[in-house]
Scaffold this motif. Structure first.
Motif, short mmCIF file in Angstrom:
data_model
loop_
_atom_site.label_atom_id
_atom_site.label_comp_id
_atom_site.label_asym_id
_atom_site.label_seq_id
_atom_site.Cartn_x
_atom_site.Cartn_y
_atom_site.Cartn_z
N ALA A 206 2.19 9.18 -6.43
CA ALA A 206 2.77 10.52 -6.31
C ALA A 206 3.80 10.78 -7.39
O ALA A 206 3.86 11.87 -7.96
CB ALA A 206 3.39 10.69 -4.92
N ILE A 207 4.62 9.77 -7.70
CA ILE A 207 5.64 9.92 -8.74
C ILE A 207 4.99 10.13 -10.10
O ILE A 207 5.37 11.02 -10.86
CB ILE A 207 6.59 8.71 -8.75
CG1 ILE A 207 7.45 8.72 -7.48
CG2 ILE A 207 7.47 8.71 -9.99
CD1 ILE A 207 8.23 7.44 -7.27
N SER B 62 4.07 21.04 -14.24
CA SER B 62 3.90 22.38 -13.68
C SER B 62 3.85 22.37 -12.17
O SER B 62 3.88 23.42 -11.54
CB SER B 62 2.62 23.02 -14.23
OG SER B 62 1.49 22.30 -13.76
N HIS B 63 3.79 21.16 -11.57
CA HIS B 63 3.81 21.07 -10.11
C HIS B 63 5.14 21.57 -9.59
O HIS B 63 6.17 21.38 -10.23
CB HIS B 63 3.62 19.61 -9.66
CG HIS B 63 2.21 19.15 -9.74
ND1 HIS B 63 1.52 18.74 -8.64
CD2 HIS B 63 1.35 19.04 -10.77
CE1 HIS B 63 0.31 18.39 -8.99
NE2 HIS B 63 0.18 18.55 -10.29
N GLN B 64 5.14 22.15 -8.41
CA GLN B 64 6.39 22.55 -7.80
C GLN B 64 7.11 21.30 -7.32
O GLN B 64 6.51 20.26 -7.13
CB GLN B 64 6.11 23.45 -6.59
CG GLN B 64 5.54 24.79 -6.95
CD GLN B 64 5.28 25.60 -5.70
OE1 GLN B 64 5.03 25.05 -4.65
NE2 GLN B 64 5.36 26.90 -5.84
N THR B 65 8.39 21.43 -7.11
CA THR B 65 9.15 20.30 -6.58
C THR B 65 8.73 20.04 -5.15
O THR B 65 8.19 20.90 -4.46
CB THR B 65 10.66 20.59 -6.63
OG1 THR B 65 10.92 21.69 -5.77
CG2 THR B 65 11.13 20.89 -8.02
N ALA B 66 9.02 18.84 -4.67
CA ALA B 66 8.67 18.47 -3.30
C ALA B 66 9.36 19.40 -2.31
O ALA B 66 8.79 19.76 -1.28
CB ALA B 66 9.06 17.02 -3.04
N HIS B 67 10.58 19.80 -2.62
CA HIS B 67 11.30 20.69 -1.73
C HIS B 67 10.58 22.01 -1.56
O HIS B 67 10.44 22.52 -0.46
CB HIS B 67 12.72 20.91 -2.26
CG HIS B 67 13.50 21.90 -1.48
ND1 HIS B 67 13.98 21.63 -0.22
CD2 HIS B 67 13.87 23.17 -1.76
CE1 HIS B 67 14.62 22.68 0.23
NE2 HIS B 67 14.58 23.64 -0.69
N ALA C 45 0.84 -1.19 0.00
CA ALA C 45 0.00 0.00 0.00
C ALA C 45 0.88 1.25 0.00
O ALA C 45 0.57 2.23 -0.68
CB ALA C 45 -0.94 0.00 1.21
N GLN C 46 1.97 1.23 0.75
CA GLN C 46 2.88 2.36 0.77
C GLN C 46 3.55 2.56 -0.58
O GLN C 46 3.74 3.69 -1.03
CB GLN C 46 3.92 2.17 1.88
CG GLN C 46 3.32 2.25 3.27
CD GLN C 46 4.35 1.99 4.35
OE1 GLN C 46 5.54 1.90 4.09
NE2 GLN C 46 3.88 1.87 5.58
N PHE C 47 3.94 1.45 -1.25
CA PHE C 47 4.54 1.55 -2.58
C PHE C 47 3.53 2.13 -3.59
O PHE C 47 3.89 2.91 -4.46
CB PHE C 47 5.04 0.20 -3.07
CG PHE C 47 6.42 -0.13 -2.59
CD1 PHE C 47 7.48 0.73 -2.78
CD2 PHE C 47 6.67 -1.33 -1.94
CE1 PHE C 47 8.75 0.44 -2.34
CE2 PHE C 47 7.94 -1.64 -1.49
CZ PHE C 47 8.98 -0.76 -1.69
N LYS C 48 2.27 1.75 -3.47
CA LYS C 48 1.26 2.25 -4.39
C LYS C 48 1.07 3.76 -4.21
O LYS C 48 0.94 4.49 -5.19
CB LYS C 48 -0.07 1.52 -4.17
CG LYS C 48 -0.06 0.10 -4.69
CD LYS C 48 -1.36 -0.61 -4.40
CE LYS C 48 -1.28 -2.06 -4.82
NZ LYS C 48 -2.49 -2.81 -4.46
#
Length: 134
Positions: free
Chosen positions: A115-116, A124-129, A107-110
């Protein structure tokens, strides 16, 4: 070729594991989000740049100037790693992350894969940072 690919994967895991720990610990302790940006910028300049240069000069000093031979830099690195390990083991607490309702590994891998993929499909999404710092 396979060794280079595996080395790249190992390096990515090495950096992402530390960065994940740093972000989680930073948030857990309630520090100012702006400090995280400052910490990462200092880590890149000092940790990846300046320390690499100083380490190379120190390795050359040991191997060439002091005449300890070509293996001396590796022996010195092992000594610094042992000192760092002792400091970390005595002063850092374990970080288990955030407790979640679902501890199932698949479930965590999914969730991670979702998200990836969403980040790859929408550039156009901002980076995770940047999202963490906002």
């Amino acid at each position: 070729m396979i060794g280079r690919i595996l080395g790249g994967i190992a390096t990515s895991l090495l950096f992402s594991a530390f960065e994940s720990w740093l972000v989680a610990e930073h948030n857990k302790r309630g520090f100012d989000p702006q400090w995280l940006t400052i910490t990462f910028s200092k880590a890149i300049f000092l940790g990846n740049g300046l320390i690499a240069i100083v380490s190379g000069l120190f390795a050359n000093l040991l191997a060439e100037n002091l005449g300890f031979g070509p293996v001396a830099p590796f022996d010195a690195a092992a000594c610094f790693l042992a000192i760092g390990m002792a400091i970390i083991m005595s002063s850092w607490s374990e970080n288990y992350g955030y407790p979640s309702e679902s501890k199932d590994l698949m479930a965590q891998f999914k969730v991670a894969a979702k998200a990836i993929v969403s980040g790859m499909l929408n550039p156009s999404h901002q980076t995770a940072h940047n999202q963490i710092c906002i």
